[in-house]
Write a protein that holds these residues in place. Structure first.
Motif, mmCIF file in Angstrom:
data_model
loop_
_atom_site.group_PDB
_atom_site.id
_atom_site.type_symbol
_atom_site.label_atom_id
_atom_site.label_comp_id
_atom_site.label_asym_id
_atom_site.label_seq_id
_atom_site.Cartn_x
_atom_site.Cartn_y
_atom_site.Cartn_z
ATOM 1 N N HIS A 120 0.817 -1.216 0.000
ATOM 2 C CA HIS A 120 0.000 0.000 0.000
ATOM 3 C C HIS A 120 0.857 1.275 0.000
ATOM 4 N N HIS A 124 1.117 4.512 -2.543
ATOM 5 C CA HIS A 124 1.046 5.956 -2.277
ATOM 6 C C HIS A 124 2.231 6.687 -2.904
ATOM 7 N N SER A 153 -0.054 9.408 6.077
ATOM 8 C CA SER A 153 -1.433 8.926 5.935
ATOM 9 C C SER A 153 -2.061 8.750 7.312
ATOM 10 N N ASP A 327 -6.570 6.850 -0.370
ATOM 11 C CA ASP A 327 -6.561 5.467 -0.860
ATOM 12 C C ASP A 327 -7.416 5.310 -2.115
HETATM 13 ZN ZN ZN Z 1 -3.345 4.899 2.490
#
Ligand code: ZN
Ligand code: KG4
Length: 365
Positions: A120, A124, A153, A327
């Motif tokens: 993840h 980003h 985040s 996201d």
């Molecule tokens: Zn995120």
């Protein structure tokens, strides 16, 4: 190459169908179809993300979003036109991640496609590096290394140095709360709805516009100033005590509340200015990329970009367009495409039955 991607690490359900090609300078992307469903309204009453609710919603939403994406893609969404499936495998909320991975595994089996697990945070970073050419076309090109990423985040806050593509090392991180979490918690103290980041930045901009400073000053926690680590729990506690000492946030007028939001945003920004300066000096980075949901914060973006451009001339400064900072599944497809188009991953080398092992990438967890 065409990838169907799935993102369910937190409270957004995302499905996207994205094409990628190699270009002379790097990689080009074209979004065939994209669907993103935020659960923030549902989580609002809990004042944060409620994991079992997130899981239930992802399970409910994934088939609907897949259908939407395939319908929007029409003939381009036919399984024979899709090369592989990519899914966020972490980091994130375990029950939420799990729903995406299981869904992707089932789809990969049904369509007989290779399945790739995407980190993840690398997603980003790629979203931060991508430059938009139009609403559907983007490119990650002309990257200069070493590249410094600041990923901010709701769950993470880290400085990542990348000496070359797919090689990452964390050189600083939060020792306690993620910065997005601190925004959300302070917003809650002020009686603002979840997620608090956008609310705080809206009020802060109002106060800045009026020239209002807060009568309640907050500290700038420059913790261990000889490192690139950050800490936000002290700032959060200072905010809590400052509000408690005046008898609670309800004692603030709307203008004072906005000024307090500004004070908090200024404190966070100053911490990142100082730590980014230090990370740039330490690494000699040629590129600075700000990524993650908090990268949507206009004040932080402009303060950091200005500082890097002024103090480190020639640095390539990048940040995602605000709508791509949070996201989404497009960034997951972009990340998988870059690995595949660079032959770092191969379509043949993977099998749906053993999808999520080899990409335990990059120490970003
Ligand atoms: Zn995120
Ligand atoms: O990357 P993201 O969408 O999800 C995680 O991976 O955590 O980040 C969500 C975080 C939330 O804490 C939210 O309050 C924060 O990003 N955020 C902001 C802004 N927009 C979103 N924080 C400050 N200013 C904003 N404009």
């Amino acid at each position: 190459m065409r990838i169907l991607s799935i993102e369910t690490s937190c409270d957004e359900t995302g499905v996207a169908l994205v094409d990628g090609v190699k270009t002379p300078g790097g990689f080009g992307f074209s979004v065939v179809a994209n669907a993103l469903l935020s659960q923030v309204e549902l989580h609002r009453e809990y004042g944060g993300v409620y994991p079992s609710l997130a899981k239930r919603e992802h399970i409910k939403n994934l088939p609907v979003l897949l259908e939407q994406v395939l319908a929007a893609a029409g003939a381009e969404g036919a399984p024979e036109k899709i090369d592989a499936i990519a899914v966020t495998y972490g980091p994130g909320l375990e029950p939420a991640l799990w729903t995406g991975v299981v869904f992707a595994e089932e789809l990969a089996k049904k369509w007989q496609k290779p399945l790739f697990g995407v980190n993840h945070m690398e997603g980003h970073l790629m979203a931060a590096l991508a430059r938009e050419n139009s609403s559907t076309e983007s490119a990650i090109e002309d990257l200069q290394f070493p590249l410094l990423g600041l990923l901010v985040s709701g769950g993470h806050t880290e400085f990542v140095i990348s000496p070359e593509l797919f090689s990452y090392r964390i050189i600083g991180e939060t020792l306690d709360d993620a910065v997005g979490e601190a925004f959300d918690k302070v917003a809650r103290m002020l009686g603002l709805p979840y997620p608090g980041g956008p609310e705080i930045s809206r009020l802060a901009a109002e106060a800045r516009g009026r020239g209002n400073a807060s009568r309640l000053p907050l500290p700038r926690p420059m913790l261990r100033s000889n490192s690139c680590d950050v800490s936000f729990s002290g700032l959060k506690t200072a905010a809590l005590y400052a509000l408690r000492d005046i008898g609670g946030a309800e004692k603030l007028t709307p203008k004072e509340k906005a000024a307090f939001a500004r004070e908090f945003e200024d404190a966070v920004t100053e911490v990142f200015l100082m730590k980014t300066r230090r990370a740039m000096e330490e690494t000699g980075a040629q590129t600075f990329a700000l990524g993650g949901g908090v990268a949507a914060n206009a004040h932080l973006r402009s303060a950091l970009s200005e500082m890097v451009r002024e103090e480190f001339p020639g640095t390539d400064v990048r940040a995602p367009k605000p709508s791509a900072a949070g996201d989404n599944a497009i960034m997951i497809a972009q990340t998988a495409l870059i690995h595949l188009l660079s032959s770092d991953w191969t379509l043949e080398g993977k099998h749906p039955a053993e999808p999520l092992k080899a990409e335990g990438n990059l120490g970003l967890e």
